[in-house]
Design an enzyme around this catalytic site. Structure first.
Site, short mmCIF file in Angstrom:
data_model
loop_
_atom_site.label_atom_id
_atom_site.label_comp_id
_atom_site.label_asym_id
_atom_site.label_seq_id
_atom_site.Cartn_x
_atom_site.Cartn_y
_atom_site.Cartn_z
N GLU B 47 0.79 -1.23 0.00
CA GLU B 47 0.00 0.00 0.00
C GLU B 47 0.83 1.29 0.00
O GLU B 47 0.28 2.36 -0.16
CB GLU B 47 -1.02 0.00 1.15
CG GLU B 47 -0.46 -0.02 2.55
CD GLU B 47 -0.35 -1.43 3.12
OE1 GLU B 47 -0.24 -2.39 2.32
OE2 GLU B 47 -0.36 -1.58 4.35
N ASN B 48 2.14 1.19 0.16
CA ASN B 48 2.94 2.40 0.00
C ASN B 48 3.12 2.79 -1.46
O ASN B 48 3.71 3.82 -1.76
CB ASN B 48 4.31 2.23 0.67
CG ASN B 48 5.10 1.07 0.12
OD1 ASN B 48 4.56 -0.02 -0.09
ND2 ASN B 48 6.37 1.28 -0.16
#
Lengths: 236, 218
Positions: B47-48
């Site tokens: 999710e980064n």
């Protein structure tokens, strides 16, 4: 070579110039995820300036002695708006002492708050956080049978950004996962300062590949980076 | 015998289908990447801002600009894409990620999950967990069935502050695979050698047990 249009030349030559105007009690949006893609030199300049009472909007707060963590050393931060904190002992200590306030915000909501803030959207509905402590006290509304909460967007007095390359007009390109929150933060600062690995001339970057168009950027400074790795894991 | 962490991860990996986009949380979920069946391909979302996460780098490949959501150094697979955090969560919140696997402290019969906060202990934050549980199409929770004191983590109603409501449909523990529906846990598989009685004893919430409960196959 074409002439650089002076009115659009955003390059400044010192960190003092880059952060000029930063004052006590301001809100600063900072790009970065952990220690990846953080404007190291701009953070150091904020420490040198000893600005106090800051509200920092950033996914994390660095580590002890590096990144935003160095602003804790002289208690410059009043409030953090983050999704995940506490990788540093000093942070924990100031939090428990009540010297530091934290507003924990879901990571996607945090990114969207800055994106919306930069896009002139004052608030938005999201399902994230409904029915949890994050949703408490917030307006909720059903759309298509599903409940959502209203989240307000975020803007800052300053945005401090780390890019890989920028041209003099402030067009920026990020490298790999060092992109993260930087593009959203860049849109939502009244003054957006970009610290870069490489400054290039206008025309050197492919226009369609630019991540952050220069319209969002006020100042560009050539940085020098340690690029510390928070969790080095190599294949066995 | 209760499953090891690796065995839970192996059972999780059996859920994946060819062509799935999958987000794996920290801990046991991350281990599932090691057991993706050889005849299928999944794309891991971090999710980064990375879709197509690869293994950890060699010393030569090490790059401070390539990390995952756990802040560990990683590589990208062929065909990966990299993007900003708002784009990453548009994928998650917009329901484009097929599978999310994450850990939890508690799950209840309403499909509520508590995974980020224990009052009066240091609270580090929810990271992307609230977005993931609100957005993914299929969410699997992996955890031990009971805590180290023997207290059930499968409850009638969660006691800890929630991460999300009405969102969990499947749980894989060290003892069993369970579906969450109709205000109950439905026992669908048990770990090899684990009795239905043991699972019943360690499930505090309403448990529905069919006549035949097959053992997990590895």
């Amino acid at each position: 070579m074409e002439l650089v249009m002076a009115g659009f030349d955003k390059v400044v030559n010192s960190y003092a110039e880059a952060m000029a105007g930063l004052q006590d009690n301001m809100t600063v949006l900072a790009g970065g995820f952990g220690l990846c893609g953080i404007p190291e030199g701009l953070i150091t300049q904020m420490k040198l300036m000893q600005t106090k009472g800051l509200t920092i909007v950033s996914n994390n707060c660095g580590v002890d002695g590096f990144g935003l963590g160095i602003l804790l050393e002289d208690k410059q931060i009043k409030k953090m708006i983050s999704s995940y904190v506490g990788e540093n002992a000093l942070f924990e200590q100031q939090l428990l002492n009540g010297e530091l306030e934290v507003e924990l915000t879901p990571q996607g909501t945090l990114a969207e708050k800055m994106r919306a803030g930069g896009a002139g959207i004052p608030a938005f509905y999201t399902a994230t956080g409904y029915g949890t402590p994050v949703g408490e006290g917030k307006e909720s509304r059903e759309f298509n049978g599903r409940p959502y909460i209203l989240e307000e967007s975020i803007t800052g007095d300053f945005a401090i950004i780390k890019a890989y390359k920028a041209d003099r007009y402030g067009n920026c390109i990020y490298r790999h996962t060092a992109q993260n929150f930087n593009p959203m933060a860049a849109t939502a600062g009244k003054i957006t300062v970009v610290e870069v690995e490489h400054i290039v001339e206008p025309g050197e970057l492919e226009p369609s590949q630019i991540h952050t168009p220069g319209i969002y950027v006020d100042r560009v400074i050539q940085g020098s980076f340690e690029k510390r790795i928070e969790r080095k894991v190599v294949a066995k | 015998m209760a499953l090891s962490r690796e065995q839970i991860a192996m059972r999780v990996a059996q859920e994946f289908q060819d062509g799935d986009y999958v987000n794996l949380g920290i801990g046991i979920p991350t281990l599932a990447a090691n057991y993706v069946p050889a005849d299928i391909q999944v794309m891991l979302q971090s999710e980064n801002g990375l879709l197509g996460m690869g293994p950890n780098p060699t010393e030569e490949q090490l790059d401070a600009d390539m990390i995952n959501a756990g802040k560990e150094t990683v590589t990208a697979v062929t065909g990966a894409s990299i993007f900003n955090s708002a784009e990453s969560f548009a994928m998650i919140r917009g329901g484009h990620v097929d599978f999310t696997v994450l850990g939890a402290f508690e799950v209840d019969v309403s499909g509520n999950i508590a995974s980020w906060m224990i009052p009066n202990k240091l609270i580090k934050g929810m990271g992307g967990a609230m977005d993931l549980v609100a957005g993914a199409k299929n969410i699997i929770v992996t955890m031990t069935h009971a805590d180290k004191h023997g207290n059930s983590k499968l409850l009638q109603q969660c006691t800890l502050p929630l991460t999300g409501v009405n969102c969990i449909t499947r749980i894989i523990t060290d003892l069993a695979v369970l579906e969450v529906k109709n205000q109950a846990f439905y026992l669908s598989e048990r770990a090899p050698g684990v009795s239905v009685e043991e699972i019943q004893a360690k499930t505090a919430g309403e448990l529905v047990v069919p006549e035949h409960v097959p053992e997990m196959q590895f």
